[in-house]
Design a protein around this motif. Structure first.
Motif, PDB file in Angstrom:
ATOM      1  N   ALA A   9      44.148  45.788  41.637  1.00 44.97           N
ATOM      2  CA  ALA A   9      43.431  47.063  41.578  1.00 44.97           C
ATOM      3  C   ALA A   9      44.399  48.228  41.758  1.00 44.97           C
ATOM      4  N   PHE A  10      45.368  48.063  42.628  1.00 45.94           N
ATOM      5  CA  PHE A  10      46.366  49.111  42.850  1.00 45.94           C
ATOM      6  C   PHE A  10      47.194  49.354  41.593  1.00 45.94           C
ATOM      7  N   GLU A  11      47.515  48.289  40.873  1.00 48.33           N
ATOM      8  CA  GLU A  11      48.302  48.411  39.647  1.00 48.33           C
ATOM      9  C   GLU A  11      47.501  49.103  38.548  1.00 48.33           C
ATOM     10  N   GLU A  12      46.233  48.803  38.462  1.00 47.01           N
ATOM     11  CA  GLU A  12      45.412  49.349  37.383  1.00 47.01           C
ATOM     12  C   GLU A  12      45.000  50.794  37.635  1.00 47.01           C
ATOM     13  N   ALA A  13      44.838  51.192  38.865  1.00 47.95           N
ATOM     14  CA  ALA A  13      44.345  52.540  39.168  1.00 47.95           C
ATOM     15  C   ALA A  13      45.330  53.296  40.046  1.00 47.95           C
ATOM     16  N   SER A  14      46.594  53.306  39.664  1.00 48.35           N
ATOM     17  CA  SER A  14      47.609  53.851  40.564  1.00 48.35           C
ATOM     18  C   SER A  14      47.893  55.334  40.371  1.00 48.35           C
ATOM     19  N   THR A  15      47.090  56.062  39.593  1.00 47.27           N
ATOM     20  CA  THR A  15      47.354  57.490  39.464  1.00 47.27           C
ATOM     21  C   THR A  15      47.038  58.219  40.770  1.00 47.27           C
ATOM     22  N   TYR A  16      45.953  57.860  41.420  1.00 45.84           N
ATOM     23  CA  TYR A  16      45.635  58.415  42.735  1.00 45.84           C
ATOM     24  C   TYR A  16      45.013  57.297  43.547  1.00 45.84           C
ATOM     25  N   TRP A  17      45.629  56.953  44.660  1.00 46.50           N
ATOM     26  CA  TRP A  17      45.168  55.821  45.458  1.00 46.50           C
ATOM     27  C   TRP A  17      45.232  56.189  46.934  1.00 46.50           C
ATOM     28  N   PRO A  18      44.126  56.659  47.517  1.00 44.81           N
ATOM     29  CA  PRO A  18      44.138  56.970  48.954  1.00 44.81           C
ATOM     30  C   PRO A  18      44.145  55.695  49.795  1.00 44.81           C
ATOM     31  N   PRO A  19      44.665  55.765  51.010  1.00 43.25           N
ATOM     32  CA  PRO A  19      44.737  54.569  51.868  1.00 43.25           C
ATOM     33  C   PRO A  19      43.368  53.947  52.170  1.00 43.25           C
ATOM     34  N   GLU A  20      42.326  54.759  52.229  1.00 43.30           N
ATOM     35  CA  GLU A  20      40.997  54.207  52.500  1.00 43.30           C
ATOM     36  C   GLU A  20      40.566  53.248  51.394  1.00 43.30           C
ATOM     37  N   LEU A  21      40.981  53.554  50.174  1.00 44.65           N
ATOM     38  CA  LEU A  21      40.615  52.709  49.050  1.00 44.65           C
ATOM     39  C   LEU A  21      41.278  51.342  49.130  1.00 44.65           C
ATOM     40  N   THR A  22      42.451  51.273  49.740  1.00 46.49           N
ATOM     41  CA  THR A  22      43.121  49.982  49.926  1.00 46.49           C
ATOM     42  C   THR A  22      42.276  49.069  50.812  1.00 46.49           C
ATOM     43  N   TRP A  23      41.783  49.609  51.902  1.00 43.13           N
ATOM     44  CA  TRP A  23      40.978  48.784  52.815  1.00 43.13           C
ATOM     45  C   TRP A  23      39.640  48.421  52.198  1.00 43.13           C
ATOM     46  N   ARG A  24      39.049  49.345  51.453  1.00 44.83           N
ATOM     47  CA  ARG A  24      37.787  49.024  50.777  1.00 44.83           C
ATOM     48  C   ARG A  24      37.991  47.919  49.746  1.00 44.83           C
ATOM     49  N   SER A  25      39.077  48.015  48.990  1.00 46.64           N
ATOM     50  CA  SER A  25      39.362  46.991  47.975  1.00 46.64           C
ATOM     51  C   SER A  25      39.645  45.648  48.628  1.00 46.64           C
ATOM     52  N   PHE A  26      40.395  45.661  49.715  1.00 47.84           N
ATOM     53  CA  PHE A  26      40.692  44.414  50.428  1.00 47.84           C
ATOM     54  C   PHE A  26      39.413  43.775  50.954  1.00 47.84           C
ATOM     55  N   PHE A  27      38.540  44.562  51.543  1.00 51.80           N
ATOM     56  CA  PHE A  27      37.278  44.037  52.063  1.00 51.80           C
ATOM     57  C   PHE A  27      36.425  43.476  50.929  1.00 51.80           C
ATOM     58  N   ALA A  28      36.384  44.173  49.801  1.00 55.69           N
ATOM     59  CA  ALA A  28      35.606  43.678  48.656  1.00 55.69           C
ATOM     60  C   ALA A  28      36.176  42.370  48.142  1.00 55.69           C
ATOM     61  N   CYS A  29      37.509  42.242  48.124  1.00 55.11           N
ATOM     62  CA  CYS A  29      38.134  40.999  47.663  1.00 55.11           C
ATOM     63  C   CYS A  29      37.882  39.860  48.647  1.00 55.11           C
ATOM     64  N   VAL A  30      37.884  40.146  49.941  1.00 51.66           N
ATOM     65  CA  VAL A  30      37.584  39.116  50.943  1.00 51.66           C
ATOM     66  C   VAL A  30      36.151  38.622  50.776  1.00 51.66           C
ATOM     67  N   VAL A  31      35.221  39.557  50.594  1.00 52.50           N
ATOM     68  CA  VAL A  31      33.818  39.174  50.402  1.00 52.50           C
ATOM     69  C   VAL A  31      33.662  38.350  49.123  1.00 52.50           C
ATOM     70  N   ALA A  32      34.350  38.748  48.054  1.00 52.05           N
ATOM     71  CA  ALA A  32      34.267  38.003  46.796  1.00 52.05           C
ATOM     72  C   ALA A  32      34.839  36.591  46.955  1.00 52.05           C
ATOM     73  N   ALA A  33      35.957  36.456  47.667  1.00 54.36           N
ATOM     74  CA  ALA A  33      36.548  35.129  47.875  1.00 54.36           C
ATOM     75  C   ALA A  33      35.640  34.252  48.734  1.00 54.36           C
ATOM     76  N   ALA A  34      35.049  34.828  49.773  1.00 57.53           N
ATOM     77  CA  ALA A  34      34.139  34.065  50.634  1.00 57.53           C
ATOM     78  C   ALA A  34      32.880  33.658  49.873  1.00 57.53           C
ATOM     79  N   LEU A  35      32.366  34.546  49.053  1.00 56.46           N
ATOM     80  CA  LEU A  35      31.183  34.221  48.265  1.00 56.46           C
ATOM     81  C   LEU A  35      31.485  33.133  47.237  1.00 56.46           C
ATOM     82  N   ALA A  36      32.669  33.200  46.634  1.00 54.38           N
ATOM     83  CA  ALA A  36      33.051  32.146  45.682  1.00 54.38           C
ATOM     84  C   ALA A  36      33.169  30.798  46.385  1.00 54.38           C
ATOM     85  N   LYS A  37      33.739  30.782  47.593  1.00 57.53           N
ATOM     86  CA  LYS A  37      33.863  29.529  48.360  1.00 57.53           C
ATOM     87  C   LYS A  37      32.489  28.995  48.753  1.00 57.53           C
ATOM     88  N   ALA A  38      31.605  29.891  49.183  1.00 57.36           N
ATOM     89  CA  ALA A  38      30.258  29.460  49.563  1.00 57.36           C
ATOM     90  C   ALA A  38      29.481  28.949  48.355  1.00 57.36           C
TER      91      ALA A  38
END
Length: 113
Positions: A9-38
């Motif tokens: 996500a950082f590579e694709e949308a790197s024109t403006y990337w605030p630090p809050e968006l990093t944590w939101r993206s990480f949390f979304a990826c964790v939820v997606a990985a957990a949901l895929a495992k479940a």
């Protein structure tokens, strides 16, 4: 998986990337990985010990199978390098040919194409 998702996500949308968006993206990826495992386990259990699965140790391959994949990797690598070289030469050509000093309508149309 979550770190890879954030980096993608950082590579694709790197024109403006605030630090809050990093944590939101990480949390979304964790939820997606957990949901895929479940989902894979049928929502019956959620074993954390097998979150990273390795291939079957009984799987085997022959040495001759490396040759076609090596050739495929070589062809793809060379074609990617040729594409980058062509793009570089096209950029140089466009910067010399299409200048603002001689703005003609037909050349501007060709520049877009």
């Amino acid at each position: 998986s979550p770190v890879g998702g954030v980096l993608f996500a950082f590579e694709e949308a790197s024109t403006y990337w605030p630090p809050e968006l990093t944590w939101r993206s990480f949390f979304a990826c964790v939820v997606a990985a957990a949901l895929a495992k479940a989902t894979k386990n049928g929502f019956t259990d959620f074993p954390l010990s097998t979150f990273v699965e390795f291939p079957d140790h009984m799987a085997h391959f022959s040495v001759w199978e490396l040759l076609p994949f090596s050739i495929l990797g070589l062809i793809c690598g060379l074609s990617g390098g040729c594409f980058c070289l062509f793009a570089k030469h096209l950029l140089i050509f466009r910067s010399k040919k299409f200048t603002k000093a001689t703005p003609r309508f037909r050349i501007r149309v060709l520049e877009v194409l």
